[in-house]
Structure formats: structure tokens, C-alpha cells
Design a protein around this motif. Structure first.
Motif, PDB file in Angstrom:
ATOM      1  N   ASN A 150      -0.065 -15.312 -19.237  1.00 16.88           N
ATOM      2  CA  ASN A 150      -0.750 -14.050 -19.846  1.00 16.88           C
ATOM      3  C   ASN A 150      -2.068 -13.652 -19.204  1.00 16.88           C
ATOM      4  OD1 ASN A 150       1.456 -13.608 -21.283  1.00 16.88           O
ATOM      5  ND2 ASN A 150       0.795 -15.107 -23.260  1.00 16.88           N
ATOM      6  N   GLY A 151      -2.840 -14.926 -18.788  1.00 14.55           N
ATOM      7  CA  GLY A 151      -4.302 -14.401 -18.406  1.00 14.55           C
ATOM      8  C   GLY A 151      -4.139 -13.507 -17.339  1.00 14.55           C
ATOM      9  N   GLY A 152      -3.114 -13.040 -16.639  1.00 19.77           N
ATOM     10  CA  GLY A 152      -3.065 -12.537 -15.534  1.00 19.77           C
ATOM     11  C   GLY A 152      -2.710 -11.039 -15.973  1.00 19.77           C
ATOM     12  N   GLY A 153      -2.934 -10.672 -17.168  1.00 20.26           N
ATOM     13  CA  GLY A 153      -2.754  -9.066 -17.478  1.00 20.26           C
ATOM     14  C   GLY A 153      -1.441  -8.970 -18.190  1.00 20.26           C
ATOM     15  N   GLY A 154      -0.924 -10.161 -18.781  1.00 20.48           N
ATOM     16  CA  GLY A 154       0.346  -9.845 -19.499  1.00 20.48           C
ATOM     17  C   GLY A 154       1.348  -9.913 -18.629  1.00 20.48           C
ATOM     18  N   PHE A 155       1.909 -10.747 -17.549  1.00 25.43           N
ATOM     19  CA  PHE A 155       2.851 -10.679 -16.951  1.00 25.43           C
ATOM     20  C   PHE A 155       4.187 -11.011 -17.551  1.00 25.43           C
ATOM     21  CE2 PHE A 155       6.193 -12.723 -14.353  1.00 25.43           C
ATOM     22  CZ  PHE A 155       6.062 -11.913 -13.030  1.00 25.43           C
ATOM     23  N   SER A 156       5.084 -10.061 -17.293  1.00 29.21           N
ATOM     24  CA  SER A 156       6.557 -10.107 -17.999  1.00 29.21           C
ATOM     25  C   SER A 156       7.385  -9.868 -16.738  1.00 29.21           C
ATOM     26  CB  SER A 156       6.645  -8.971 -19.180  1.00 29.21           C
ATOM     27  OG  SER A 156       6.316  -7.738 -18.543  1.00 29.21           O
ATOM     28  N   ALA A 157       8.695  -9.989 -17.515  1.00 25.23           N
ATOM     29  CA  ALA A 157      10.004  -9.569 -16.622  1.00 25.23           C
ATOM     30  C   ALA A 157       9.822  -8.264 -16.292  1.00 25.23           C
ATOM     31  CB  ALA A 157      11.114  -9.791 -17.328  1.00 25.23           C
ATOM     32  N   ASP A 158       9.163  -7.501 -17.254  1.00 29.23           N
ATOM     33  CA  ASP A 158       8.989  -5.938 -16.728  1.00 29.23           C
ATOM     34  C   ASP A 158       8.063  -5.786 -15.444  1.00 29.23           C
ATOM     35  OD1 ASP A 158       9.387  -2.896 -17.346  1.00 29.23           O
ATOM     36  OD2 ASP A 158       7.235  -3.281 -17.875  1.00 29.23           O
ATOM     37  N   SER A 159       7.021  -6.661 -15.399  1.00 32.22           N
ATOM     38  CA  SER A 159       6.358  -6.381 -14.358  1.00 32.22           C
ATOM     39  C   SER A 159       7.074  -6.870 -13.186  1.00 32.22           C
ATOM     40  CB  SER A 159       5.011  -7.549 -14.444  1.00 32.22           C
ATOM     41  OG  SER A 159       4.407  -7.213 -15.516  1.00 32.22           O
ATOM     42  N   LEU A 160       7.762  -7.736 -13.067  1.00 38.72           N
ATOM     43  CA  LEU A 160       8.659  -8.326 -11.902  1.00 38.72           C
ATOM     44  C   LEU A 160       9.452  -6.912 -11.612  1.00 38.72           C
ATOM     45  CD1 LEU A 160       9.503 -10.341  -9.711  1.00 38.72           C
ATOM     46  CD2 LEU A 160      11.176 -11.246 -11.579  1.00 38.72           C
ATOM     47  N   VAL A 161       9.995  -6.330 -12.532  1.00 36.33           N
ATOM     48  CA  VAL A 161      10.952  -5.198 -12.074  1.00 36.33           C
ATOM     49  C   VAL A 161      10.203  -4.094 -11.427  1.00 36.33           C
ATOM     50  CG1 VAL A 161      12.208  -3.462 -13.083  1.00 36.33           C
ATOM     51  CG2 VAL A 161      12.577  -5.640 -14.018  1.00 36.33           C
ATOM     52  N   LYS A 162       8.958  -4.101 -11.877  1.00 37.46           N
ATOM     53  CA  LYS A 162       8.248  -2.859 -11.315  1.00 37.46           C
ATOM     54  C   LYS A 162       7.817  -3.264 -10.012  1.00 37.46           C
ATOM     55  CE  LYS A 162       5.938  -1.058 -15.559  1.00 37.46           C
ATOM     56  NZ  LYS A 162       4.558  -0.881 -16.406  1.00 37.46           N
ATOM     57  N   ILE A 163       7.522  -4.370  -9.703  1.00 40.70           N
ATOM     58  CA  ILE A 163       6.994  -4.658  -8.229  1.00 40.70           C
ATOM     59  C   ILE A 163       8.170  -4.928  -7.388  1.00 40.70           C
ATOM     60  CG2 ILE A 163       6.429  -6.709  -6.920  1.00 40.70           C
ATOM     61  CD1 ILE A 163       4.518  -7.553  -9.148  1.00 40.70           C
ATOM     62  N   VAL A 164       9.239  -5.035  -7.920  1.00 36.12           N
ATOM     63  CA  VAL A 164      10.505  -5.004  -6.904  1.00 36.12           C
ATOM     64  C   VAL A 164      10.817  -3.538  -6.720  1.00 36.12           C
ATOM     65  CG1 VAL A 164      13.101  -5.516  -7.104  1.00 36.12           C
ATOM     66  CG2 VAL A 164      11.694  -7.155  -7.672  1.00 36.12           C
ATOM     67  N   MET A 275       0.159  -5.267  -6.028  1.00 40.32           N
ATOM     68  CA  MET A 275       0.776  -6.292  -6.949  1.00 40.32           C
ATOM     69  C   MET A 275      -0.396  -6.287  -8.229  1.00 40.32           C
ATOM     70  SD  MET A 275       2.378  -9.164  -4.619  1.00 40.32           S
ATOM     71  CE  MET A 275       3.407  -8.431  -3.228  1.00 40.32           C
ATOM     72  N   ALA A 276      -1.603  -6.165  -7.816  1.00 36.80           N
ATOM     73  CA  ALA A 276      -2.589  -6.605  -8.794  1.00 36.80           C
ATOM     74  C   ALA A 276      -2.768  -5.400  -9.778  1.00 36.80           C
ATOM     75  CB  ALA A 276      -3.982  -6.767  -8.278  1.00 36.80           C
ATOM     76  N   GLY A 281      -2.859  -4.683 -14.721  1.00 34.91           N
ATOM     77  CA  GLY A 281      -3.227  -3.616 -15.735  1.00 34.91           C
ATOM     78  C   GLY A 281      -4.765  -3.105 -15.477  1.00 34.91           C
ATOM     79  N   ALA A 282      -5.491  -2.897 -16.688  1.00 31.69           N
ATOM     80  CA  ALA A 282      -6.803  -2.189 -16.800  1.00 31.69           C
ATOM     81  C   ALA A 282      -7.741  -3.358 -16.071  1.00 31.69           C
ATOM     82  CB  ALA A 282      -7.051  -1.962 -18.161  1.00 31.69           C
ATOM     83  N   HIS A 283      -7.450  -4.547 -15.970  1.00 29.77           N
ATOM     84  CA  HIS A 283      -8.394  -5.381 -15.328  1.00 29.77           C
ATOM     85  C   HIS A 283      -8.223  -5.573 -14.016  1.00 29.77           C
ATOM     86  CE1 HIS A 283      -9.907  -6.800 -19.451  1.00 29.77           C
ATOM     87  NE2 HIS A 283      -8.690  -6.586 -19.656  1.00 29.77           N
ATOM     88  N   ALA A 284      -7.513  -4.708 -13.121  1.00 25.79           N
ATOM     89  CA  ALA A 284      -7.207  -4.872 -11.918  1.00 25.79           C
ATOM     90  C   ALA A 284      -8.271  -4.773 -11.055  1.00 25.79           C
ATOM     91  CB  ALA A 284      -6.060  -3.792 -11.309  1.00 25.79           C
ATOM     92  N   SER A 285      -9.231  -3.776 -11.367  1.00 20.77           N
ATOM     93  CA  SER A 285     -10.714  -3.563 -10.555  1.00 20.77           C
ATOM     94  C   SER A 285     -11.441  -4.993 -10.372  1.00 20.77           C
ATOM     95  CB  SER A 285     -11.467  -2.618 -11.138  1.00 20.77           C
ATOM     96  OG  SER A 285     -12.067  -2.861 -12.358  1.00 20.77           O
ATOM     97  N   LEU A 286     -11.381  -5.794 -11.633  1.00 25.07           N
ATOM     98  CA  LEU A 286     -12.199  -7.065 -11.386  1.00 25.07           C
ATOM     99  C   LEU A 286     -11.373  -8.189 -10.722  1.00 25.07           C
ATOM    100  CD1 LEU A 286     -14.922  -8.166 -12.237  1.00 25.07           C
ATOM    101  CD2 LEU A 286     -13.729  -8.936 -14.256  1.00 25.07           C
ATOM    102  N   ALA A 287      -9.839  -7.954 -10.880  1.00 26.90           N
ATOM    103  CA  ALA A 287      -8.982  -8.884 -10.383  1.00 26.90           C
ATOM    104  C   ALA A 287      -9.069  -8.984  -8.706  1.00 26.90           C
ATOM    105  CB  ALA A 287      -7.514  -8.853 -10.752  1.00 26.90           C
ATOM    106  N   VAL A 288      -9.181  -7.484  -8.235  1.00 27.56           N
ATOM    107  CA  VAL A 288      -8.882  -7.347  -6.637  1.00 27.56           C
ATOM    108  C   VAL A 288     -10.301  -7.793  -5.975  1.00 27.56           C
ATOM    109  CG1 VAL A 288      -7.149  -5.883  -7.112  1.00 27.56           C
ATOM    110  CG2 VAL A 288      -9.495  -4.993  -6.893  1.00 27.56           C
ATOM    111  N   LEU A 289     -11.622  -7.890  -6.797  1.00 28.41           N
ATOM    112  CA  LEU A 289     -12.763  -8.205  -6.250  1.00 28.41           C
ATOM    113  C   LEU A 289     -12.796  -9.257  -5.327  1.00 28.41           C
ATOM    114  CD1 LEU A 289     -15.501  -7.218  -5.594  1.00 28.41           C
ATOM    115  CD2 LEU A 289     -16.324  -8.497  -8.088  1.00 28.41           C
ATOM    116  N   PRO A 290     -12.397 -10.499  -5.881  1.00 24.63           N
ATOM    117  CA  PRO A 290     -12.228 -11.702  -5.091  1.00 24.63           C
ATOM    118  C   PRO A 290     -11.363 -11.271  -3.760  1.00 24.63           C
ATOM    119  CG  PRO A 290     -12.018 -12.338  -7.173  1.00 24.63           C
ATOM    120  CD  PRO A 290     -11.716 -10.660  -7.284  1.00 24.63           C
ATOM    121  N   LEU A 291     -10.398 -10.584  -3.670  1.00 23.88           N
ATOM    122  CA  LEU A 291      -9.402 -10.343  -2.608  1.00 23.88           C
ATOM    123  C   LEU A 291     -10.238  -9.668  -1.545  1.00 23.88           C
ATOM    124  CD1 LEU A 291      -6.682 -10.481  -1.196  1.00 23.88           C
ATOM    125  CD2 LEU A 291      -5.923  -8.614  -2.605  1.00 23.88           C
TER     126      LEU A 291
END
Length: 338
Positions: A150-164, A275-276, A281-291
Motif C-alpha cells: 500500500n506504500g506504493g500508492g495503493g497497488f491492487s489487482a486493478d493496477s495490474l490490469v491497467k498496466i497490462v 508504471m509509476a 497515482g497523485a504521488h507519482a511526481s515524487l516517486a519518479v524523481l529518483p528514477l
């Protein structure tokens, strides 16, 4: 050491998002356009990848397996070890971004370019990068579910479906249509390259706009950014050493070690950003900064290494060593193909 002009464009896009972030209806339009652009980007990846080249690349399974282990096992282990740096050096959100960075697949274009400059095994680098990107479509979200939770912004099966749906389905569609569109893609390679980069810029603008409107950037200080850069420098140095000396310990020749080092030590901005957006979600901007920071760092460092490797003397083949390597590689290969 060179500064990639594309990184300048990325930073300019971040500045634009800071000054003129997309809001309201504009944010919805930018988000929809970003999703469509990334789907088209992976459609082009599928159309470009030759199925025959991919099947031929399976013959060098030891090299590709080594790259995949470096990308999806060794990197994540180092990312988990960095948990001890919280909160002394990294904040929890920055650590989540750093850990996500270690789960992203390898690059394709820069791995090929640096391997070529260093006089390495270019066909192996092409296949290794392609396999890593394809595997990452499934492995990255699954690893994120296991390690980020859940620290990854609320990962769920729905997130996997969206990525696929956003990444894997367009990629497979490109593969299926490749016999009819590969000529067009090849003839317009330069123009479609601008589409690639433009898609990533749009994703960056959308993610950072959302971060600005939600006030996420107030959580980052200059000291924390400096600490993040230092941690990433150590991470890159460790992976460069492991991929080079580890590949030598496994019996790979110089050309193969070069391909392993450049494909196994780098992370893909093109795959990681979309993917980020889904995972954080809303925290993607901070999550992709290290990348984003790691991406520029790896380009600068690997450019220097590639030029130094290009000046290395030719390796004298050892007939006894080559015969032993062929014997080890030949038998398991048939079992793997069956």
C-alpha cells in the motif's frame, strides 16, 4: 561527461509543470492524452522488435538470464537494503521512489549504444534489453505489489490490469501487426522517435502537475535531494562492479561482459514513468524523481566507461576456456528450448 539534451527537456518540462500545472479539465485532458501516448509508445516497441531476433537471442540464454537476475533480483535486494537509510538520509516517500527505481526494467537504446561504443556484443545487448522490457511489464508491478504494498500508492489487482491494458496489450498488438507495418516503422524511424520522447515528456508534465496541485514538492528539501544523489551514486557503482566482475567470474568473455554490464546496471525511464503513474497515482511526481536522477547519472557514467572500454586491447581467445564454456552452455540450452 555529457549532459543528455533530453534530460534538459525533461527538466524544462518539470519547470513548466511547476509554473503552469494542468488543473481541472486541463488535468483530465492531459491525463487522457498521456495514457493514449504511452499505449502508442508500447505499440511501437512491439512493432519494432523482430520476433525472429528475439527467438535467435534465446540461444544465449545464460547472458540474458544474468541480465534479468541483475535487473529483477540484485537491484531489488539493494533497494530493500536501503530501507536502513530512513529516516536518517531519506524520507519515506523518497525511499519508496528509490525502491521503485530498483524494480524497473533495463533500457534498450542506451544499452545498445554504449555496448556498440565499447566494442561489445551488440546483438546480445539488443535481445537482453528487449527481454528485460517485456518481462518488466509483468514483473515490475508484481514486485511492486510484494515490496511496496500500500506504500506504493495503493497497488491492487486493478493496477495490474491497467498496466497490462496500457502496456502489454499494445505491445502484443504491435507484434501481431508487425508483418504489415514494420516497413512503415523503419522508414519513419526518426519521426516516430520524436513520438517516443514526446510521450515521456507528456507523462512527466502530467505527473508533476498533479504533484504541484497537491503540494507534494513541499516534502523535499535540498539536503534530502543531495542525500538521494549520494545513495544513487553508490547504487550505480555497486551494480557496475557486480555486473563486470560477476560476469567475469561466470566465465563470460569481454564482449559479453560489456553487454551484461550496460544492460544489467541501468534502468528504463520510458518503462518506469507510465508504471509509476498507475502505481503511485497523485504521488507519482515524487516517486519518479529518483528514477529521473538515476537515468541521467547512468548515462553520464556509462558514457565514460564505454569510451574507456573502447580503448581496451583485443582479448586473446583461450581455446580450452571456450570449449569448456560451449560444453556448459550447449546442453542446458536444449533443455531450456524444449
Amino acid at each position: 561527461m555529457p549532459i543528455d539534451p533530453y534530460i534538459v527537456l525533461l527538466l524544462g518540462t518539470v519547470g513548466l509543470a511547476a509554473l503552469l500545472p494542468a488543473r481541472g479539465v486541463g488535468a483530465d485532458v492531459a491525463s487522457g492524452a498521456s495514457t493514449a501516448a504511452i499505449a502508442f509508445l508500447f505499440f511501437l516497441y512491439g512493432a519494432r522488435l523482430s520476433t525472429r531476433e528475439a527467438l535467435d537471442g534465446l540461444k544465449h540464454w545464460r547472458l540474458h538470464g544474468t541480465v534479468l537476475i541483475c535487473t529483477f533480483v540484485v537491484f531489488p535486494v539493494l533497494g530493500l537494503a536501503a530501507r536502513g537509510l530512513v529516516p536518517a538520509l531519506l524520507t519515506q516517500p523518497l525511499y519508496q521512489g528509490l525502491l521503485f527505481l530498483t524494480l524497473v526494467p533495463s533500457t534498450i537504446q542506451s544499452s545498445i549504444a554504449f555496448t556498440s561504443i565499447a566494442r561489445g556484443n551488440v546483438p546480445a545487448a539488443i535481445c537482453a534489453g528487449s527481454f528485460s522490457s517485456l518481462a518488466g511489464i509483468l514483473l515490475t508491478p508484481l514486485l511492486a505489489a510484494a515490496l511496496l504494498g500500500n506504500g506504493g500508492g495503493g497497488f491492487s489487482a486493478d493496477s495490474l490490469v491497467k498496466i497490462v491494458l496500457q502496456l502489454l496489450v499494445p505491445f502484443l498488438a504491435g507484434q501481431l501487426l508487425r508483418p504489415w507495418i514494420s516497413g512503415f516503422v523503419t522508414r519513419h524511424k526518426k519521426i516516430l522517435g520524436f513520438v517516443d520522447r514526446g510521450s515521456i515528456l507528456l507523462v512527466v508534465y502530467t505527473a508533476f502537475s498533479e504533484g504541484m496541485t497537491r503540494g507534494i514538492w513541499h516534502q523535499v528539501s535540498v539536503v534530502r535531494l543531495a542525500a538521494l544523489l549520494a545513495v544513487e551514486a553508490v547504487l550505480l557503482a555497486v551494480m557496475l562492479l557486480l555486473t563486470w566482475y560477476g560476469a567475469r567470474a561466470l566465465g563470460f568473455g569481454r564482449e559479453d561482459r560489456i553487454a551484461i554490464q550496460f544492460a544489467g546496471s541501468k534502468k528504463s525511464l520510458a518503462s518506469g514513468l507510465p508504471m509509476a503513474g498507475v502505481l503511485f497515482g497523485a504521488h507519482a511526481s515524487l516517486a519518479v524523481l529518483p528514477l529521473m536522477l538515476f537515468h541521467q547519472m547512468q548515462l553520464m557514467v556509462c558514457a565514460v566507461i564505454a569510451k574507456r572500454r573502447a580503448r581496451d586491447p583485443e582479448e586473446t581467445p583461450d581455446p580450452a576456456r571456450e570449449s569448456a564454456a560451449d560444453a556448459v552452455q550447449g546442453q542446458p540450452q536444449h533443455r531450456a528450448l524444449r
